[in-house]
Write a protein that holds these residues in place. Structure first.
Motif, PDB file in Angstrom:
ATOM      1  N   ASN A 134      -8.682  58.440  18.582  1.00 14.79           N
ATOM      2  CA  ASN A 134      -7.531  59.313  18.360  1.00 14.79           C
ATOM      3  C   ASN A 134      -6.267  58.463  18.446  1.00 14.79           C
ATOM      4  OD1 ASN A 134      -9.071  61.712  18.195  1.00 14.79           O
ATOM      5  ND2 ASN A 134      -9.166  61.828  20.428  1.00 14.79           N
ATOM      6  N   LEU A 135      -5.502  58.432  17.394  1.00 17.34           N
ATOM      7  CA  LEU A 135      -4.323  57.575  17.334  1.00 17.34           C
ATOM      8  C   LEU A 135      -3.115  58.235  17.984  1.00 17.34           C
ATOM      9  CD1 LEU A 135      -4.655  56.206  13.691  1.00 17.34           C
ATOM     10  CD2 LEU A 135      -5.494  55.178  15.823  1.00 17.34           C
ATOM     11  N   LEU A 136      -2.179  57.413  18.428  1.00 19.52           N
ATOM     12  CA  LEU A 136      -0.928  57.910  18.990  1.00 19.52           C
ATOM     13  C   LEU A 136       0.029  58.354  17.887  1.00 19.52           C
ATOM     14  CD1 LEU A 136      -0.334  55.090  21.643  1.00 19.52           C
ATOM     15  CD2 LEU A 136      -1.314  57.370  22.032  1.00 19.52           C
ATOM     16  N   ASN A 137      -0.101  57.725  16.722  1.00 17.87           N
ATOM     17  CA  ASN A 137       0.760  58.037  15.567  1.00 17.87           C
ATOM     18  C   ASN A 137       2.234  57.851  15.906  1.00 17.87           C
ATOM     19  OD1 ASN A 137      -1.352  58.767  13.713  1.00 17.87           O
ATOM     20  ND2 ASN A 137      -1.602  60.669  14.870  1.00 17.87           N
ATOM     21  N   THR A 185       0.713  49.959  34.305  1.00 17.14           N
ATOM     22  CA  THR A 185       1.470  51.210  34.242  1.00 17.14           C
ATOM     23  C   THR A 185       0.657  52.214  33.438  1.00 17.14           C
ATOM     24  OG1 THR A 185       3.608  50.073  34.326  1.00 17.14           O
ATOM     25  CG2 THR A 185       3.594  52.327  33.472  1.00 17.14           C
ATOM     26  N   MET A 186       0.446  53.401  34.010  1.00 17.01           N
ATOM     27  CA  MET A 186      -0.273  54.454  33.298  1.00 17.01           C
ATOM     28  C   MET A 186       0.724  55.447  32.704  1.00 17.01           C
ATOM     29  SD  MET A 186      -3.535  55.197  35.817  1.00 17.01           S
ATOM     30  CE  MET A 186      -4.462  56.045  34.511  1.00 17.01           C
ATOM     31  N   ILE A 187       0.528  55.785  31.442  1.00 19.40           N
ATOM     32  CA  ILE A 187       1.349  56.780  30.758  1.00 19.40           C
ATOM     33  C   ILE A 187       0.461  58.006  30.539  1.00 19.40           C
ATOM     34  CG2 ILE A 187       2.879  57.238  28.830  1.00 19.40           C
ATOM     35  CD1 ILE A 187       3.660  54.784  30.523  1.00 19.40           C
ATOM     36  N   ILE A 188       0.797  59.100  31.208  1.00 22.26           N
ATOM     37  CA  ILE A 188      -0.097  60.248  31.265  1.00 22.26           C
ATOM     38  C   ILE A 188       0.617  61.485  30.733  1.00 22.26           C
ATOM     39  CG2 ILE A 188      -1.472  61.710  32.814  1.00 22.26           C
ATOM     40  CD1 ILE A 188      -1.603  59.194  34.673  1.00 22.26           C
ATOM     41  N   ARG A 189       0.013  62.104  29.747  1.00 26.63           N
ATOM     42  CA  ARG A 189       0.636  63.252  29.089  1.00 26.63           C
ATOM     43  C   ARG A 189       0.693  64.478  30.012  1.00 26.63           C
ATOM     44  NH1 ARG A 189      -2.218  64.939  23.661  1.00 26.63           N
ATOM     45  NH2 ARG A 189      -3.891  65.210  25.171  1.00 26.63           N
ATOM     46  N   ASN A 190      -0.305  64.626  30.873  1.00 23.79           N
ATOM     47  CA  ASN A 190      -0.371  65.778  31.775  1.00 23.79           C
ATOM     48  C   ASN A 190       0.261  65.458  33.126  1.00 23.79           C
ATOM     49  OD1 ASN A 190      -1.756  67.362  29.822  1.00 23.79           O
ATOM     50  ND2 ASN A 190      -3.645  66.272  30.327  1.00 23.79           N
ATOM     51  N   SER A 220       4.450  62.413  30.425  1.00 21.92           N
ATOM     52  CA  SER A 220       5.172  61.400  29.658  1.00 21.92           C
ATOM     53  C   SER A 220       4.314  60.890  28.507  1.00 21.92           C
ATOM     54  CB  SER A 220       5.558  60.222  30.567  1.00 21.92           C
ATOM     55  OG  SER A 220       6.363  60.654  31.652  1.00 21.92           O
ATOM     56  N   GLU A 221       4.954  60.247  27.541  1.00 23.75           N
ATOM     57  CA  GLU A 221       4.231  59.648  26.429  1.00 23.75           C
ATOM     58  C   GLU A 221       5.048  58.509  25.845  1.00 23.75           C
ATOM     59  OE1 GLU A 221       5.609  62.965  23.097  1.00 23.75           O
ATOM     60  OE2 GLU A 221       3.599  63.044  23.963  1.00 23.75           O
ATOM     61  N   GLU A 229       8.052  45.258  24.435  1.00 22.49           N
ATOM     62  CA  GLU A 229       8.487  46.422  25.217  1.00 22.49           C
ATOM     63  C   GLU A 229       7.789  47.677  24.703  1.00 22.49           C
ATOM     64  OE1 GLU A 229      13.170  45.274  26.177  1.00 22.49           O
ATOM     65  OE2 GLU A 229      12.654  46.333  24.306  1.00 22.49           O
ATOM     66  N   ILE A 230       7.894  48.730  25.511  1.00 23.66           N
ATOM     67  CA  ILE A 230       7.533  50.071  25.046  1.00 23.66           C
ATOM     68  C   ILE A 230       8.645  51.029  25.462  1.00 23.66           C
ATOM     69  CG2 ILE A 230       5.037  49.790  25.057  1.00 23.66           C
ATOM     70  CD1 ILE A 230       4.990  51.160  27.806  1.00 23.66           C
ATOM     71  N   VAL A 231       8.833  52.064  24.680  1.00 20.99           N
ATOM     72  CA  VAL A 231       9.774  53.129  25.021  1.00 20.99           C
ATOM     73  C   VAL A 231       8.949  54.341  25.435  1.00 20.99           C
ATOM     74  CG1 VAL A 231      11.633  54.614  24.220  1.00 20.99           C
ATOM     75  CG2 VAL A 231      11.477  52.248  23.386  1.00 20.99           C
ATOM     76  N   VAL A 232       9.225  54.833  26.642  1.00 20.88           N
ATOM     77  CA  VAL A 232       8.450  55.937  27.200  1.00 20.88           C
ATOM     78  C   VAL A 232       9.353  57.159  27.349  1.00 20.88           C
ATOM     79  CG1 VAL A 232       7.019  56.713  29.125  1.00 20.88           C
ATOM     80  CG2 VAL A 232       6.999  54.299  28.453  1.00 20.88           C
TER      81      VAL A 232
END
Length: 324
Positions: A134-137, A185-190, A220-221, A229-232
């Motif tokens: 499943n892609l992040l798109n 670092t964990m990025i968790i949608r829930n 977060s996503e 870098e990433i933008v969260v």
């Protein structure tokens, strides 16, 4: 290309495909298993140090004992078990062969791969769901540093790692990489770690987050991935974090296009569950059977080895009464 004539063609050589092959052999049917990758390809692509949630007896097929060193077997033990089941029973399995087309005929089906052509009376599809992530798109997902599979922790030592997700695979990766010296670092949608996370692992990840060893952003996503870098997107606004690798373990899905080409229909409730008779495992296309996790559509947690082992016997019982 010569056409081979079969009673049954099984597509997929995972544990359930192997179970179906055992049933075909017991009945004396002329069968072939076609697998586009290695034997038990999905298990082969699991993380090297993965431990199953199920005990070894729940992973057994055809009552063949699975002996492991611990109550919860490892990936390597499972690979050895299914490999020995295959080789000792001399199952007819063609590996690294990809099915390209699929056509219903008056008296069965024509299956054409990149190596062979088959005419078969019955088809069993047991292709699983692990091949299509499943892609992040989002922008930057095509960068080389973005991965949708996790194998081992060593390459991520001394690196800034973002792990997307809070399931078993995400938690296992986060803990392993943290303990190998990665900055995780964990990025968790829930708003919490997933409830289905293995009960002996869940306290570990929660404690590591609470003590600050592993950073977690809930609700977060990632909105953009850059080379360094990433933008969260968080409830408190956007954050820009240094990043060397993104491991997006956001789940996988069956190959719906392949099923659709075979004429199989799906539920219209957004879950894309293939249409089949639960008493026979025969799909809406007469002569095509579904087995294993593919039966769950997007509900990939619904079926697994432990509770879909019975599909092989259900299918063989129906084929026995319908094989002309």
């Amino acid at each position: 290309m010569n056409t081979e004539h079969k009673d049954v063609v099984i597509i997929g050589a995972g544990p359930i495909g192997i179970a179906c092959a055992l049933e075909c052999k017991k009945h004396g049917w002329n069968y072939t298993v076609i697998e586009k990758g290695a034997l038990t390809n999905s298990l082969f692509n699991y993380p090297l140090n993965m431990t199953f949630f199920s005990t070894s007896d729940k992973l057994e097929i055809d009552n063949i004992p699975f002996i492991s060193n611990n109550p919860k077997p490892t990936r390597n033990e499972a690979l050895e078990y299914y490999r020995r089941v295959t080789t000792s029973n001399h199952l007819n399995i063609n590996l690294f062969e990809n099915v390209q087309s699929f056509e219903k005929t008056a008296d069965g089906f024509t299956v054409i791969s990149d190596k062979n052509s088959y005419h078969t009376k019955k088809v069993i599809i047991a292709t699983g769901f692990y091949d299509i992530p499943n892609l992040l798109n989002i922008p930057g997902e095509n960068l080389p540093k973005v991965l949708h599979y996790y194998k081992e922790a060593h390459p991520y030592t001394l690196q800034n790692i973002a792990i997307v997700g809070a399931s078993n695979s995400s938690v296992d990766a986060a803990l392993e990489i943290y303990r190998k010296g990665g900055n995780v670092t964990m990025i968790i949608r829930n708003d919490a770690i997933g409830e289905r996370v293995k009960y002996w692992v869940r306290p570990d990840i929660i404690n590591r987050i609470e003590e600050g060893s592993i950073k977690a952003y809930f609700n977060s996503e990632i909105s953009k991935i850059k080379p360094n870098e990433i933008v969260v997107k968080t409830p408190n606004g956007n954050l820009t974090l240094p990043n060397d690798f993104v491991i997006a373990l956001t789940g996988y899905r069956p190959n719906f296009k392949f099923l659709a080409k075979a004429g199989i229909e799906f539920s219209q409730d957004g879950k894309q569950i293939p249409v089949y008779n639960s008493e026979t495992m025969e799909s809406n296309v007469k002569g095509i059977y579904l087995a294993g996790v593919i039966c769950g559509g997007l509900e990939t947690h619904k079926w697994f080895i432990e509770n879909s082992r019975i599909h092989a016997k259900i299918i063989s019982n129906h084929i026995e009464n319908n094989l002309i």
